[in-house]
Enzyme design. Structure first.
Site, short mmCIF file in Angstrom:
data_model
loop_
_atom_site.label_atom_id
_atom_site.label_comp_id
_atom_site.label_asym_id
_atom_site.label_seq_id
_atom_site.Cartn_x
_atom_site.Cartn_y
_atom_site.Cartn_z
CE1 TYR A 164 2.91 10.43 10.83
CE2 TYR A 164 4.28 10.32 12.80
CZ TYR A 164 4.05 9.97 11.49
OH TYR A 164 4.94 9.15 10.83
CB THR A 184 -0.95 0.02 1.22
OG1 THR A 184 -0.19 0.25 2.40
CG2 THR A 184 -1.74 -1.25 1.34
N GLY A 200 7.31 7.72 -2.65
CA GLY A 200 8.23 7.57 -1.52
C GLY A 200 8.64 6.15 -1.17
CB ILE A 201 8.67 4.45 2.15
CG1 ILE A 201 9.47 5.54 2.87
CG2 ILE A 201 9.01 3.07 2.71
CD1 ILE A 201 9.04 5.79 4.31
N GLY A 202 6.90 3.48 -0.30
CA GLY A 202 6.14 2.39 -0.94
C GLY A 202 6.60 2.17 -2.36
CB ALA A 260 2.80 1.00 -4.33
#
Ligand code: NAP
Length: 267
Positions: free
Chosen positions: A152, A9, A14-16, A11
């Site tokens: 957060y 998820t 960034g990181i995904g 995707a």
């Protein structure tokens, strides 16, 4: 050996995105989930261009019905995932008085409820097959508290609580659960969530280096491959979590000072 079918998820960015590419390069069929269809198709295209296999599934992960439907579709058309990576997330780091109730609710919707709903949707067939892994991506906010990011931080505690409980609950089923805690990663997160960057506690870049998305993706990949319950990158955060458990007042005062320095560098 890389898992064959990986659902990721968040995707589209960034990181995904970097993690999807990492699994694509390792030969997995990567299923990409996020809202931005154009970006998602772009990531899928890049993975295929590099010789991998990827399928994009544009979806808003807020709400359980769409998730249930998509999970059923993936199971019937493609199969049960070997790995589910719950990475999608957002949330502005703001003082309490600048955080609206809608902001706070949205931060619980994604990542926590999105991860709950997707995990809940795939878990029965993964448990029946008695193999596979579930990965959660979080931040040091799951274990530390600093000023001006309360909604957060609360949402990240929910995510970590869920992941840690699943580690205990799913152990007898043959599934593994990996919780990945990443320090600051240089991604579009900081543009996507305006006002957040100035509330990142100021630390020495030498002591706490900023990660690239590729470093974050490699940490996720290695942690899941070794079926580690807990991955922390940079590793210095492990020491901070231990210190926080032993000397909470000292760590709280250091974090208050670092947060003040971030907002007002001249003091
Ligand atoms: N960057 C950091 O320093 C850092 C550090 C530790 C942990 N994290 C966590 O790592 C995760 C990824 O962050 P990132 O830095 O890669 O941020 P990012 O570049 O902003 O990516 C966030 C991803 O989440 C997706 N997303 C957000 N809301 C969604 C929704 N309602 N439905 C479906 N997808 C949704 C976004 O896709 P769409 O907009 O296309 O939907 C995007 O793909 C987040 O949970 C973040 O909190 C980040």
């Amino acid at each position: 050996m890389a898992p064959k079918l990986v659902v990721i998820t968040g995707a589209s960015s960034g990181i995904g995105e970097a993690t999807a590419k990492r699994y694509g390069a390792a030969g997995a069929h990567v299923l990409l989930l996020a809202r931005n269809a154009e970006r998602l198709y772009g990531v899928a295209h890049a993975i295929r261009e590099a010789g991998g296999t990827a399928t994009a599934f544009p979806i808003d992960l807020v709400g359980s019905e769409a998730i249930k439907e998509l999970a059923a579709r993936i199971e019937s058309e493609i199969g049960t995932p070997d790995l589910l990576i719950n990475n999608a997330g957002a949330g502005r780091w703001l003082p309490l008085v600048d955080t609206t109730p809608d902001d706070a609710r949205a931060m619980i919707d994604v990542p926590y409820l999105a991860a709950f709903n997707l995990t809940r949707a795939f878990a029965p067939s993964m448990i029946a097959r008695r193999s596979g892994g579930i990965v959660f991506i979080t931040s040091p906010a799951s274990y530390l508290a600093w000023p001006n990011a309360s909604a957060y931080i609360a949402a990240r505690r929910a995510l970590a609580g869920f992941a840690e409980t699943l580690q205990a609950e799913l152990k007898p089923t043959g599934l593994f659960v990996t919780l990945v805690v990443l320090g600051t990663v240089e991604t579009p997160y900081w543009e996507h969530n305006p006002g957040s960057r100035q509330n990142v506690p100021k630390t020495s870049p030498w002591l706490v280096p900023t990660l690239t998305p590729e470093q974050a993706a490699q940490a996720i990949f290695d942690g899941a491959e070794q079926q580690k319950p807990f991955v922390v990158k940079p590793a210095i955060y492990r020491a901070l979590f231990v210190m926080n458990a032993l000397f909470p007042k000292t760590v709280a005062s250091q974090l208050r000072r670092a947060a003040k320095k971030a907002r007002d560098p001249v003091t």
